[in-house]
Design a protein around this motif. Structure first.
Motif, PDB file in Angstrom:
ATOM      1  N   GLY A   1     111.238   2.272  84.497  1.00  0.00           N
ATOM      2  CA  GLY A   1     110.077   2.898  84.674  1.00  0.00           C
ATOM      3  C   GLY A   1     109.678   3.045  86.043  1.00  0.00           C
ATOM      4  O   GLY A   1     110.537   2.402  86.916  1.00  0.00           O
ATOM      5  N   GLN A   2     108.593   3.689  86.598  1.00  0.00           N
ATOM      6  CA  GLN A   2     108.288   3.734  87.852  1.00  0.00           C
ATOM      7  C   GLN A   2     107.494   2.634  88.555  1.00  0.00           C
ATOM      8  O   GLN A   2     107.351   2.600  89.795  1.00  0.00           O
ATOM      9  CB  GLN A   2     107.396   4.988  88.181  1.00  0.00           C
ATOM     10  CG  GLN A   2     108.190   6.247  87.662  1.00  0.00           C
ATOM     11  CD  GLN A   2     109.482   6.620  88.647  1.00  0.00           C
ATOM     12  OE1 GLN A   2     109.205   6.536  89.989  1.00  0.00           O
ATOM     13  NE2 GLN A   2     110.482   6.694  88.068  1.00  0.00           N
TER      14      GLN A   2
ATOM     15  N   SER B   1     107.569   4.306  75.556  1.00  0.00           N
ATOM     16  CA  SER B   1     108.801   5.376  75.759  1.00  0.00           C
ATOM     17  C   SER B   1     108.673   5.999  74.547  1.00  0.00           C
ATOM     18  O   SER B   1     108.706   5.780  73.353  1.00  0.00           O
ATOM     19  CB  SER B   1     110.195   4.219  75.805  1.00  0.00           C
ATOM     20  OG  SER B   1     111.027   5.234  75.690  1.00  0.00           O
TER      21      SER B   1
ATOM     22  N   CYS C   1     104.128  -0.725  78.512  1.00  0.00           N
ATOM     23  CA  CYS C   1     105.155   0.436  78.760  1.00  0.00           C
ATOM     24  C   CYS C   1     105.591   0.998  77.556  1.00  0.00           C
ATOM     25  O   CYS C   1     105.850   0.442  76.352  1.00  0.00           O
ATOM     26  CB  CYS C   1     106.256  -0.535  79.350  1.00  0.00           C
ATOM     27  SG  CYS C   1     108.037   0.514  79.471  1.00  0.00           S
TER      28      CYS C   1
ATOM     29  N   THR D   1     104.262  -0.252  88.072  1.00  0.00           N
ATOM     30  CA  THR D   1     102.819  -0.518  88.094  1.00  0.00           C
ATOM     31  C   THR D   1     102.519  -1.643  88.972  1.00  0.00           C
ATOM     32  O   THR D   1     102.815  -3.000  88.997  1.00  0.00           O
ATOM     33  CB  THR D   1     102.270  -0.423  86.612  1.00  0.00           C
ATOM     34  OG1 THR D   1     100.709  -0.787  86.870  1.00  0.00           O
ATOM     35  CG2 THR D   1     102.751  -1.822  86.096  1.00  0.00           C
TER      36      THR D   1
ATOM     37  N   GLN E   1     112.592   7.782  79.161  1.00  0.00           N
ATOM     38  CA  GLN E   1     111.436   7.793  80.008  1.00  0.00           C
ATOM     39  C   GLN E   1     110.465   6.738  79.544  1.00  0.00           C
ATOM     40  O   GLN E   1     110.301   6.198  78.448  1.00  0.00           O
ATOM     41  CB  GLN E   1     110.470   8.939  79.882  1.00  0.00           C
ATOM     42  CG  GLN E   1     109.529   8.970  80.639  1.00  0.00           C
ATOM     43  CD  GLN E   1     108.134  10.264  80.421  1.00  0.00           C
ATOM     44  OE1 GLN E   1     108.605  10.946  79.481  1.00  0.00           O
ATOM     45  NE2 GLN E   1     107.755  10.360  81.360  1.00  0.00           N
TER      46      GLN E   1
ATOM     47  N   VAL F   1     107.161   4.445  80.707  1.00  0.00           N
ATOM     48  CA  VAL F   1     105.955   4.510  81.551  1.00  0.00           C
ATOM     49  C   VAL F   1     104.958   3.469  81.198  1.00  0.00           C
ATOM     50  O   VAL F   1     104.507   3.083  80.452  1.00  0.00           O
ATOM     51  CB  VAL F   1     104.917   6.035  80.882  1.00  0.00           C
ATOM     52  CG1 VAL F   1     103.735   6.109  81.967  1.00  0.00           C
ATOM     53  CG2 VAL F   1     105.841   7.310  81.041  1.00  0.00           C
TER      54      VAL F   1
ATOM     55  N   SER G   1     101.716   1.085  82.423  1.00  0.00           N
ATOM     56  CA  SER G   1     100.210   1.112  82.573  1.00  0.00           C
ATOM     57  C   SER G   1      99.552  -0.460  82.551  1.00  0.00           C
ATOM     58  O   SER G   1     100.533  -1.251  82.123  1.00  0.00           O
ATOM     59  CB  SER G   1      99.445   2.011  81.850  1.00  0.00           C
ATOM     60  OG  SER G   1      99.585   1.569  80.570  1.00  0.00           O
TER      61      SER G   1
END
Length: 123
Positions: A114-115, A23, A21, A117, A2, A4, A6
């Protein structure tokens, strides 16, 4: 694994942002980490990459001298410091991880994503 991101947001041209980022992967320090971006209507493109242990970095020509990639393996985090932002930097920024640890600049050489930003630079 994963990832993520921000730190995105709206900033005026000439301003700065720092993307992060994180993890939770226990082997984070063995991965090369990269940043890519995708502007509206465009293909995703390489921005920067850092090898495992941070001994080497590479940048797209469009961001050289303005962006800096770094990592803190104690925090399982990779950063992208973006200075002197321009309108053409507006995009969704993606963090990516590559097993093997060596720097690569092609999307298909990264294993985890990641998704994203959103970064928006206004004039």
């Amino acid at each position: 694994v994963q990832l993520v991101e921000s730190g995105g947001g709206l900033v005026q041209a000439g301003g700065s942002l720092r993307l992060s980022c994180v993890s939770p992967a226990p082997v984070f320090d063995s991965y090369a980490m990269g940043w890519f971006r995708q502007a509206p209507g465009m293909e995703r493109e390489f921005v920067a990459v850092i090898t495992y242990a941070g001994f080497n970095t590479h940048y797209a020509d469009s961001v050289k001298g303005r962006f800096t990639i770094s990592r803190d393996d104690a925090l399982n985090t990779v950063y992208l410091q973006m200075n002197n932002l321009k309108r053409e930097d507006t995009a969704v920024y993606y963090c990516a991880a590559r097993e093997g640890g060596m720097a690569r600049m092609r999307e298909d050489e990264f294993d985890f994503w990641g998704q994203g930003t959103q970064v928006t630079v206004s004039s």
